[in-house]
Design an enzyme around this catalytic site. Sequence first.
Site, PDB file in Angstrom:
ATOM      1  NE  ARG A 100       2.461 -23.638  35.890  1.00  0.00           N
ATOM      2  CZ  ARG A 100       1.226 -23.150  35.769  1.00  0.00           C
ATOM      3  NH1 ARG A 100       0.544 -23.336  34.669  1.00  0.00           N
ATOM      4  NH2 ARG A 100       0.681 -22.470  36.759  1.00  0.00           N
ATOM      5  CG  ASP A 228      -7.798 -26.894  40.210  1.00  0.00           C
ATOM      6  OD1 ASP A 228      -8.009 -26.249  39.156  1.00  0.00           O
ATOM      7  OD2 ASP A 228      -6.696 -27.382  40.495  1.00  0.00           O
ATOM      8  CB  CYS A 268      -6.422 -21.681  40.861  1.00  0.00           C
ATOM      9  SG  CYS A 268      -6.424 -23.275  40.006  1.00  0.00           S
ATOM     10  NE  ARG A 296      -0.830 -16.967  40.844  1.00  0.00           N
ATOM     11  CZ  ARG A 296      -0.633 -17.910  39.903  1.00  0.00           C
ATOM     12  NH1 ARG A 296      -1.661 -18.410  39.246  1.00  0.00           N
ATOM     13  NH2 ARG A 296       0.568 -18.374  39.643  1.00  0.00           N
TER      14      ARG A 296
HETATM   15  N1  NVA Z   1      -4.775 -28.437  39.099  1.00  0.00           N
HETATM   16  C1  NVA Z   1      -4.545 -27.646  37.911  1.00  0.00           C
HETATM   17  C2  NVA Z   1      -4.156 -26.251  38.283  1.00  0.00           C
HETATM   18  C3  NVA Z   1      -3.937 -25.341  37.094  1.00  0.00           C
HETATM   19  C4  NVA Z   1      -3.512 -23.971  37.491  1.00  0.00           C
HETATM   20  C5  NVA Z   1      -3.481 -28.290  37.063  1.00  0.00           C
HETATM   21  O1  NVA Z   1      -2.462 -28.727  37.610  1.00  0.00           O
HETATM   22  O2  NVA Z   1      -3.657 -28.403  35.836  1.00  0.00           O
HETATM   23  N1   CP Z   2      -3.956 -20.577  38.011  1.00  0.00           N
HETATM   24  C1   CP Z   2      -2.881 -20.753  37.209  1.00  0.00           C
HETATM   25  O1   CP Z   2      -1.768 -21.080  37.669  1.00  0.00           O
HETATM   26  O2   CP Z   2      -3.100 -20.488  35.901  1.00  0.00           O
HETATM   27  P1   CP Z   2      -2.114 -20.777  34.680  1.00  0.00           P
HETATM   28  O3   CP Z   2      -2.043 -22.253  34.499  1.00  0.00           O
HETATM   29  O4   CP Z   2      -2.748 -20.060  33.534  1.00  0.00           O
HETATM   30  O5   CP Z   2      -0.760 -20.210  35.013  1.00  0.00           O
END
Ligand code: NVA
Ligand code: CP
Length: 310
Positions: A100, A228, A268, A296
């Site tokens: 990530r 979102d 999400c 997930r």
């Molecule tokens: N758009 C959000 C998604 C989190 C899972 C972010 O990038 O913070």
């Molecule tokens: N939806 C999602 O990716 O959640 P987290 O940021 O908690 O991993």
Amino acid sequence: MKHFNHITDFSLEEIQATLQRTRDFKLNRTNTPKTLEQQSWGLLFYKSSTRTRVSFEVGIQELGANAIVLNSQNTQIGRGESIKDTAIVLSRYLHGLVIRAYDHSVITEFAKHASMPIVNGLTDFNHPCQVLTDIYSILERIDPENVQLSTIQNKKITFFGDTASNMANSWIIAAAHIGFDLVLAGPKGYEPTTQVLEKLKAENLTPRHTFTNDPNEAASQADVINTDVWVSMGDEAQSKERKEALADFQVNEALVTQANKDFLFLHCLPAHIGEEVTEAVIEGTNSIVYDQAENRLHTQKAILAQLQLS
Ligand code: NVA
Ligand code: CP
């Protein structure tokens, strides 16, 4: 060896097989085949996470492998070691790595130098594991006995809010790859980006999305309503202006009355109640947000199993 960086990294046949495997894994959770037995997988996070981190860690263990959680700050990455060297060295220990990151180029750079599968666990550009899970969650709700990709091809899927975000991009790419109509609604300044259009072009895909500034037009007869957060990770400095700009695109009771009666509400998570969605909608009977979160785990196990076949 294959990576999972975009949903387009899987052909439609591979996506269908992954959806079917997701269902099998969900129905037989205690009997998961040990596809990753004797392997060690890394989870490298540059950003916060609850769902992605825990669902991957548990899923990797259920597939028979050892999961090692790393973050950019407590590895030498935080002191400036190159991605190239990190990717080469970690490939000598690990059998795969979920990442990530902020900048999407981190994932492509890892994938370029790693000799193990790299899985995208969200970047500023996209979140492919999430969108594949979301598609599974929709299909499962429509017909749990038959999770067929073709079922989504005649549905009206919508997305409200920051349509330049990683989740919007993920839906735009999925719509073009799989072939379904997507309507995005957001304010001026938050339209789909040229970066996502370039991605479609690079993949030779015809866009299947439209964009409107009118939330009611988007919600009308929608089968799926997605939203979102208005302030994604990394956008905190623009928090105030984003909340003001996006206020008219809240998913609330008035908006969803225009959707089809049996519409599904997706998010999400994490959600900011009272901002992008009201409590009545997210807690309502059309909401499948907790199934999405659970799925997930099952979908990602299926993605990892699919990668072993490539
Ligand atoms: N758009 C959000 C998604 C989190 C899972 C972010 O990038 O913070
Ligand atoms: N939806 C999602 O990716 O959640 P987290 O940021 O908690 O991993």
